[in-house]
Design a protein around this motif. Structure first.
Motif, PDB file in Angstrom:
ATOM      1  N   VAL A   1     111.874  42.528  13.615  1.00 21.38           N
ATOM      2  CA  VAL A   1     110.456  42.598  13.257  1.00 21.38           C
ATOM      3  C   VAL A   1     110.034  44.050  13.071  1.00 21.38           C
ATOM      4  CG1 VAL A   1     108.119  41.916  13.913  1.00 21.38           C
ATOM      5  CG2 VAL A   1     110.079  40.529  14.657  1.00 21.38           C
ATOM      6  N   ASN A   2     109.404  44.334  11.931  1.00 19.61           N
ATOM      7  CA  ASN A   2     108.893  45.671  11.639  1.00 19.61           C
ATOM      8  C   ASN A   2     107.561  45.909  12.358  1.00 19.61           C
ATOM      9  OD1 ASN A   2     110.940  46.522   9.676  1.00 19.61           O
ATOM     10  ND2 ASN A   2     110.096  44.874   8.407  1.00 19.61           N
ATOM     11  N   PRO A   3     107.164  47.156  12.521  1.00 23.45           N
ATOM     12  CA  PRO A   3     105.902  47.461  13.212  1.00 23.45           C
ATOM     13  C   PRO A   3     104.678  46.803  12.580  1.00 23.45           C
ATOM     14  CG  PRO A   3     107.228  49.441  13.029  1.00 23.45           C
ATOM     15  CD  PRO A   3     107.933  48.389  12.230  1.00 23.45           C
ATOM     16  N   ASP A   4     104.730  46.520  11.263  1.00 24.71           N
ATOM     17  CA  ASP A   4     103.581  45.880  10.612  1.00 24.71           C
ATOM     18  C   ASP A   4     103.601  44.361  10.727  1.00 24.71           C
ATOM     19  OD1 ASP A   4     105.647  45.213   8.945  1.00 24.71           O
ATOM     20  OD2 ASP A   4     104.786  46.079   7.121  1.00 24.71           O
TER      21      ASP A   4
ATOM     22  N   GLN B   1     106.223  33.881  13.069  1.00 23.84           N
ATOM     23  CA  GLN B   1     105.071  34.749  13.339  1.00 23.84           C
ATOM     24  C   GLN B   1     104.745  34.785  14.825  1.00 23.84           C
ATOM     25  OE1 GLN B   1     102.220  32.991  10.666  1.00 23.84           O
ATOM     26  NE2 GLN B   1     102.582  34.523   9.060  1.00 23.84           N
ATOM     27  N   GLU B   2     104.825  33.617  15.491  1.00 21.58           N
ATOM     28  CA  GLU B   2     104.564  33.567  16.927  1.00 21.58           C
ATOM     29  C   GLU B   2     105.584  34.406  17.687  1.00 21.58           C
ATOM     30  OE1 GLU B   2     104.747  29.424  17.658  1.00 21.58           O
ATOM     31  OE2 GLU B   2     102.683  29.020  17.030  1.00 21.58           O
ATOM     32  N   ALA B   3     106.854  34.245  17.319  1.00 21.64           N
ATOM     33  CA  ALA B   3     107.905  35.011  17.987  1.00 21.64           C
ATOM     34  C   ALA B   3     107.780  36.498  17.668  1.00 21.64           C
ATOM     35  CB  ALA B   3     109.277  34.490  17.560  1.00 21.64           C
ATOM     36  N   ALA B   4     107.420  36.825  16.421  1.00 20.90           N
ATOM     37  CA  ALA B   4     107.298  38.224  16.015  1.00 20.90           C
ATOM     38  C   ALA B   4     106.181  38.933  16.776  1.00 20.90           C
ATOM     39  CB  ALA B   4     107.045  38.312  14.508  1.00 20.90           C
ATOM     40  N   ALA B   5     105.080  38.225  17.013  1.00 16.91           N
ATOM     41  CA  ALA B   5     103.958  38.823  17.744  1.00 16.91           C
ATOM     42  C   ALA B   5     104.380  39.226  19.153  1.00 16.91           C
ATOM     43  CB  ALA B   5     102.788  37.841  17.796  1.00 16.91           C
ATOM     44  N   ILE B   6     105.247  38.423  19.759  1.00 21.67           N
ATOM     45  CA  ILE B   6     105.744  38.749  21.100  1.00 21.67           C
ATOM     46  C   ILE B   6     106.765  39.881  21.028  1.00 21.67           C
ATOM     47  CG2 ILE B   6     107.042  37.843  23.073  1.00 21.67           C
ATOM     48  CD1 ILE B   6     105.785  35.110  22.478  1.00 21.67           C
ATOM     49  N   ALA B   7     107.648  39.812  20.030  1.00 24.95           N
ATOM     50  CA  ALA B   7     108.677  40.849  19.880  1.00 24.95           C
ATOM     51  C   ALA B   7     108.062  42.227  19.680  1.00 24.95           C
ATOM     52  CB  ALA B   7     109.596  40.497  18.712  1.00 24.95           C
ATOM     53  N   LEU B   8     106.895  42.285  19.016  1.00 29.12           N
ATOM     54  CA  LEU B   8     106.232  43.562  18.790  1.00 29.12           C
ATOM     55  C   LEU B   8     105.728  44.187  20.088  1.00 29.12           C
ATOM     56  CD1 LEU B   8     104.234  43.029  15.465  1.00 29.12           C
ATOM     57  CD2 LEU B   8     106.218  44.497  15.865  1.00 29.12           C
ATOM     58  N   LYS B   9     105.677  43.408  21.147  1.00 24.65           N
ATOM     59  CA  LYS B   9     105.301  43.943  22.459  1.00 24.65           C
ATOM     60  C   LYS B   9     106.527  44.522  23.174  1.00 24.65           C
ATOM     61  CE  LYS B   9     101.982  40.130  22.789  1.00 24.65           C
ATOM     62  NZ  LYS B   9     100.854  40.814  22.168  1.00 24.65           N
TER      63      LYS B   9
ATOM     64  N   LYS C   1     113.758  40.160  17.648  1.00 23.29           N
ATOM     65  CA  LYS C   1     113.557  41.396  18.376  1.00 23.29           C
ATOM     66  C   LYS C   1     112.866  42.432  17.506  1.00 23.29           C
ATOM     67  CE  LYS C   1     118.098  43.433  17.276  1.00 23.29           C
ATOM     68  NZ  LYS C   1     119.325  43.977  17.861  1.00 23.29           N
ATOM     69  N   MET C   2     112.309  43.439  18.149  1.00 24.47           N
ATOM     70  CA  MET C   2     111.618  44.497  17.425  1.00 24.47           C
ATOM     71  C   MET C   2     112.655  45.427  16.775  1.00 24.47           C
ATOM     72  SD  MET C   2     108.580  46.992  18.828  1.00 24.47           S
ATOM     73  CE  MET C   2     109.565  47.601  20.208  1.00 24.47           C
ATOM     74  N   LEU C   3     112.389  45.802  15.547  1.00 29.42           N
ATOM     75  CA  LEU C   3     113.289  46.704  14.832  1.00 29.42           C
ATOM     76  C   LEU C   3     113.245  48.080  15.464  1.00 29.42           C
ATOM     77  CD1 LEU C   3     115.110  47.196  12.324  1.00 29.42           C
ATOM     78  CD2 LEU C   3     113.036  47.870  11.095  1.00 29.42           C
ATOM     79  N   VAL C   4     114.417  48.592  15.773  1.00 29.34           N
ATOM     80  CA  VAL C   4     114.521  49.927  16.354  1.00 29.34           C
ATOM     81  C   VAL C   4     114.788  50.930  15.233  1.00 29.34           C
ATOM     82  CG1 VAL C   4     115.775  51.407  17.973  1.00 29.34           C
ATOM     83  CG2 VAL C   4     115.420  48.982  18.505  1.00 29.34           C
ATOM     84  N   PRO C   5     113.936  51.902  15.025  1.00 29.41           N
ATOM     85  CA  PRO C   5     114.127  52.878  13.955  1.00 29.41           C
ATOM     86  C   PRO C   5     115.461  53.593  14.065  1.00 29.41           C
ATOM     87  CG  PRO C   5     111.923  53.077  14.869  1.00 29.41           C
ATOM     88  CD  PRO C   5     112.684  52.141  15.779  1.00 29.41           C
ATOM     89  N   GLY C   6     116.097  53.787  12.896  1.00 33.83           N
ATOM     90  CA  GLY C   6     117.357  54.512  12.881  1.00 33.83           C
ATOM     91  C   GLY C   6     118.536  53.604  13.090  1.00 33.83           C
TER      92      GLY C   6
END
Length: 416
Positions: free
Chosen positions: A287-290, A362-370, A411-416
């Motif tokens: 998941v991207n920051p946006d 979307q539900e999972a992404a909202a949590i992953a962004l945390k 999971k949240m995308l880790v930059p790099g």
């Protein structure tokens, strides 16, 4: 399965009847040998209000959602509660190899399924109204509350039985917490300030070493009188409040697919023309920051069915005589799935009336962004370790048996 509160239906399990052996499960168990189970002793972690995992048991996973009202899926509930108990503080016992010595502090949230939904729909509870001035609405609210509380008691009873079976200390037991009167919404959205009493009750249960068990429910709404607070909304808000290491969604399907998922009870005729590719199971979504996301790993049907059902060709090929399952036919399916994004995902019905594939991601992404890893998996006990693996986050670590796990990791995308 049985209808709760009425005459018993045909049970989903028969006492004394041997289950048909699963060749894939037998092969894996044999390979692991005696190392698959072990004796361990766990020490309870400090009861300081910390949460390791929030588990959401989907209503479709633990009830017969399309059956008669208030119909429980006994086997599924037993499987789910058994897996949760495997991760809790216990005494010395023969434990699953994937469960670690370190026990987990868990919050359980369950959906309603065939409990609550029929009553709420019949009386249009979600539309709100004046509960004091409308006796029909009040009747609907009371019936809905009674039904979901009935299911909550069944979940707590089964979880308690599994915990006792595992030899847990006396203080480790479920603490049922019904949201009505403790959690509140404004315009159908949960208000955290008004719901402080609910969060405090959850925290108090954790401080006592108990397992809070919450559920979707009717709640008071400041704008429309009453509303439905879903279990998924509760999970997201509890994640903000308690900041767990991971969240696990247990459903009656195996994760996020690129199209309508494989039949719940086995392979089906997904591509009888031999041209339409069967769906891929998205193994990992970043998941991207946006809030946008992209699929970075996937399973094709041959590999997926081989892992899940053992010998898949027996059931698949008669229904799909043109499309032959193999590693070769999996390759284009996986290549097509990789790079799937929120803009390109198939929006066709995926068998879930609550919003389909896009809503689930979307539900999972909202949590992953945390910063919290999310795992979506099935409640089936084909390998007996799917839920346990997710509870410990093993699918995120390759050397922990990731390739044997069936589900989707968000999971949240880790930059790099």
């Amino acid at each position: 399965r049985r209808r709760v509160g009425g005459a018993e239906k045909a049970m989903s399990r028969t006492k004394g009847k041997k289950r048909k052996a699963n060749p894939a499960k037998k092969k894996i168990t044999k390979a692991a040998g005696s190392a698959r189970f072990r004796w361990i002793t766990r020490v309870a972690p400090p009861a300081d209000g910390t949460v390791d995992v929030i588990v959401k048991l989907g209503g479709a996973a633990i009830t017969v959602k399309d059956g008669e009202p208030d119909t429980l899926n006994d086997d599924a509930l037993e499987t789910c509660c058994g897996a949760i108990a495997d991760a809790l503080p216990t005494g010395k016992y023969n434990d699953h190899i994937l469960a670690e010595e370190s026990p987990l502090r868990v919050i359980v949230v369950h959906g309603a399924g065939s409990f609550g939904h029929p009553q709420a729909k019949q009386y249009r509870v979600a539309d709100g109204g004046d509960m004091d001035g409308d006796p029909v609405l009040r009747e609907g609210v009371d019936k809905t509350k009674a039904s979901v509380r009935k299911l909550c008691k069944l979940v707590c009873d089964e979880l308690d039985a599994q915990v006792v079976k595992g030899g847990a200390p006396a203080g480790v037991k479920p603490a049922p917490i019904s949201p009505y009167g403790k959690f509140f919404t404004v315009g159908k959205k949960l208000n955290r300030n008004l719901s402080r009493a609910g969060f405090d009750e959850v925290r108090a249960a954790l401080m006592e070493g108990k397992i809070p068990v919450l559920h979707g429910d009717v709640v008071n709404d400041a704008e429309q009188g009453c509303a439905i607070l879903s279990g998924d909304t509760l999970v997201e808000c509890l994640t903000e409040e308690f900041k767990p290491k991971r969240v696990v969604f247990v459903s009656d399907v195996d994760g996020i697919f690129t199209a309508k998922p494989l039949h719940k009870n086995g392979p089906c005729d997904l591509c009888p023309d031999g041209e339409t590719p069967p769906p891929a199971l998205l193994r990992e979504i970043q998941v991207n920051p946006d809030g946008s996301w992209i699929a970075t790993r996937a399973f094709g049907p041959f590999r997926y069915l081989r892992r899940w059902y053992g010998s898949s060709r027996v059931e698949w090929e008669p229904a799909n005589p043109v499309w032959k399952l193999s590693d070769a036919t999996d390759k284009p399916v996986v290549e097509s799935a990789l790079g799937t994004t929120d803009a390109t995902v198939c929006l066709a019905d995926n068998g879930d009336v609550t919003g389909g594939i896009k809503t689930k991601v979307q539900e999972a992404a909202a949590i992953a962004l945390k910063g919290v890893d999310v795992f979506l998996t099935n409640r089936q006990d084909r390998f007996d370790d799917t839920i346990v693996s997710a509870l410990y986050g093993h699918p995120a670590v390759v050397d922990k048996g990731d390739e044997h796990w069936i589900g989707t990791h968000v999971k949240m995308l880790v930059p790099g």
